[in-house]
Design a protein around this motif. Structure first.
Motif, short mmCIF file in Angstrom:
data_model
loop_
_atom_site.label_atom_id
_atom_site.label_comp_id
_atom_site.label_asym_id
_atom_site.label_seq_id
_atom_site.Cartn_x
_atom_site.Cartn_y
_atom_site.Cartn_z
N LEU A 1 9.61 8.49 -9.64
CA LEU A 1 8.75 7.74 -11.01
C LEU A 1 7.69 6.93 -10.95
N THR A 2 6.39 7.30 -11.63
CA THR A 2 5.90 5.87 -11.05
C THR A 2 6.50 5.12 -11.97
N TYR A 3 7.03 5.17 -13.38
CA TYR A 3 7.36 4.38 -14.05
C TYR A 3 8.93 4.60 -14.56
N SER B 1 3.36 7.29 -6.63
CA SER B 1 2.09 7.80 -7.11
C SER B 1 2.05 9.09 -7.66
N ARG B 2 1.05 10.00 -7.51
CA ARG B 2 0.75 12.12 -7.11
C ARG B 2 1.07 11.44 -6.02
N PHE C 1 0.73 -1.24 -0.22
CA PHE C 1 -0.12 0.11 0.05
C PHE C 1 0.78 1.35 -0.17
N VAL C 2 2.09 1.24 1.13
CA VAL C 2 2.46 2.20 1.46
C VAL C 2 3.52 2.74 -0.46
N GLY C 3 3.91 1.79 -0.80
CA GLY C 3 4.60 1.51 -1.29
C GLY C 3 3.65 1.96 -3.03
#
Length: 424
Positions: free
Chosen positions: A365-367, A237-238, A230-232
């Motif tokens: 970054l998200t990806y 995320s934004r 969840f935290v990861g």
């Protein structure tokens, strides 16, 4: 770029970054960077396979009871493992507040106490409140702790730095004093026979008993894995990027349009919820809750766990929490000196490794891996054989720049053009 009069060629920005990285951090930075690059190049299934092996070893730890790290005969090793897991979970929650959002919370013990009293109020026979199954108290403890986190954050999160630290420290003391003076909290008498998860063994004894730490440890590790996922996801995320922006420079983040107060309130609420969950787990295993377990010194140990492991790094927070719980249990002869030991250890860490045992990532970054691979492919496609201005000549420029004597002046370098053709 050319040099007039035979001067040393001026390095590009990429070359300068390579020189600074090599000279400032040396082989340690190269080793860690190489390990991270190898991890990023691994396929997703390989990463999950490696993590599954590590997780299996973690689950097997109380059963194996390795002689090198065992806490026996002074302390039962499975119960010690559970306490290490609880401290690790606390450190993960506090890391959201301190490591991600950059908010110094010295009263985190308050949310831990709220979670413990929630489990005691609704499961102990000493309580006059309605009784519910113990497992139901876990989400209830999260919700109640989050409500208190929001109640604390609304009037105080406009403060910064030392002022916020003092307010949170006072909040922790307020919760402890309320537990002392409110009759329903039973003060030092406390609550006995706090509930536990259901289940009995072949002899009819409860599986989750106070003397059997192995199932409690497995439950705590399972919850830590869920919380880490969840935290990861939040970190990538934004919301996570907004937290990092606030941590680095809150004024700049607000100027760029980040609603800093809202995201700081989110960090406080999420951190408080994880703290309440860890407190409910602790109360269930110990099966006893009173006002003597939630002092300021324990709250400072929670902060020390985050700083020691690495503020802003989830794995570092887990490692720091486990170490802070393990050392007094392993070396019982020096348990009374634990605050002095951790104080000296933190001073040494601040001098030689201020980023903690495991430093936080410098990019979020998200990806990030996909973006890095795509940029690498684009750069490789744009290179031309023999193109002196491409990134392929960086190694030669680095060698020439390092071979230049320190006192030799850089003469005749006049960059007059920054187009693709290079400087004249």
């Amino acid at each position: 770029m050319s040099a007039i009069g035979g001067g040393t060629p001026m390095p590009t920005a990429r070359t300068t970054q390579k020189i600074d990285a090599d000279e400032s951090f040396g082989t340690r930075r190269q080793f860690l960077g190489g390990w991270r690059r190898r991890w990023n190049r691994m396929a997703r299934w390989q990463q999950w396979l490696f993590l599954a092996i590590v997780l299996a070893a973690v689950y097997y730890l109380p059963v194996a009871n390795p002689w090198l790290i065992t806490t026996e005969p002074g302390n039962d090793f499975p119960i010690s493992c559970f306490q290490m897991a609880v401290y690790a979970l606390v450190a993960v929650g506090l890391n959201v507040v301190i490591g991600f959002a950059g908010l110094l919370d010295l009263g985190y013990i308050a949310f831990f106490a709220i979670g413990s009293y929630t489990a005691a109020f609704f499961t102990s026979p000493d309580s006059t409140a309605i009784h519910i199954p113990y497992l139901w108290t876990l989400p209830l403890a999260i919700g109640i702790a989050m409500v208190f986190g929001v109640a604390l954050g609304l009037p105080t999160l406009r403060l910064r730095g030392d002022y916020l630290a003092i307010v949170t420290l006072g909040f922790g003391e307020i919760i402890r004093i309320l537990a002392t003076i409110i009759p329903a909290a039973r003060g030092q008498v406390g609550f006995q026979e706090v509930g536990h998860p259901p289940g009995t063994d072949a002899q009819g004894h409860p599986i989750f008993s106070a003397s059997n730490g192995t199932p409690w440890y497995w439950l705590a590790v399972t919850i830590i894995v869920i919380i880490l996922m969840f935290v990861g996801n939040l970190e990538r995320s934004r919301v996570g990027r907004a937290w990092i922006a606030i941590r680095e420079d809150e004024d700049a983040a607000e100027i760029m349009g980040v609603p800093t107060f809202k995201f700081k309130l989110w960090a406080f609420a999420i951190g408080a919820g994880i703290g309440g969950l860890s407190g409910a787990l602790f109360a269930g295993q110990v099966s006893f809750v009173n006002n003597q377990k939630f002092d300021v010194a324990t709250s400072i140990l929670f902060v020390a766990a985050v700083v020691l492991g690495g503020s802003g790094n989830k794995v570092g927070a887990i490692l720091g929490g486990a170490i802070v719980a393990y050392i007094p249990l392993r070396f019982t002869a020096i348990a009374d000196w634990k605050y002095l030991i951790f104080g000296v250890l933190l001073i040494v860490m601040m001098i030689f490794r201020p980023q903690g045992l495991i430093a936080a990532k410098s990019h979020l970054l998200t990806y990030s891996r996909e973006v890095a691979d795509r940029v690498r492919e684009l750069r490789a496609g744009r290179r031309k054989p023999g193109d002196g201005d491409s990134s392929g000549d960086d190694s030669e420029t680095v060698a020439v720049w390092r071979a230049r004597p320190p006192a030799a002046p850089v003469t005749g370098v006049v960059p007059t053009d920054t187009t693709d053709g290079g400087a004249e």
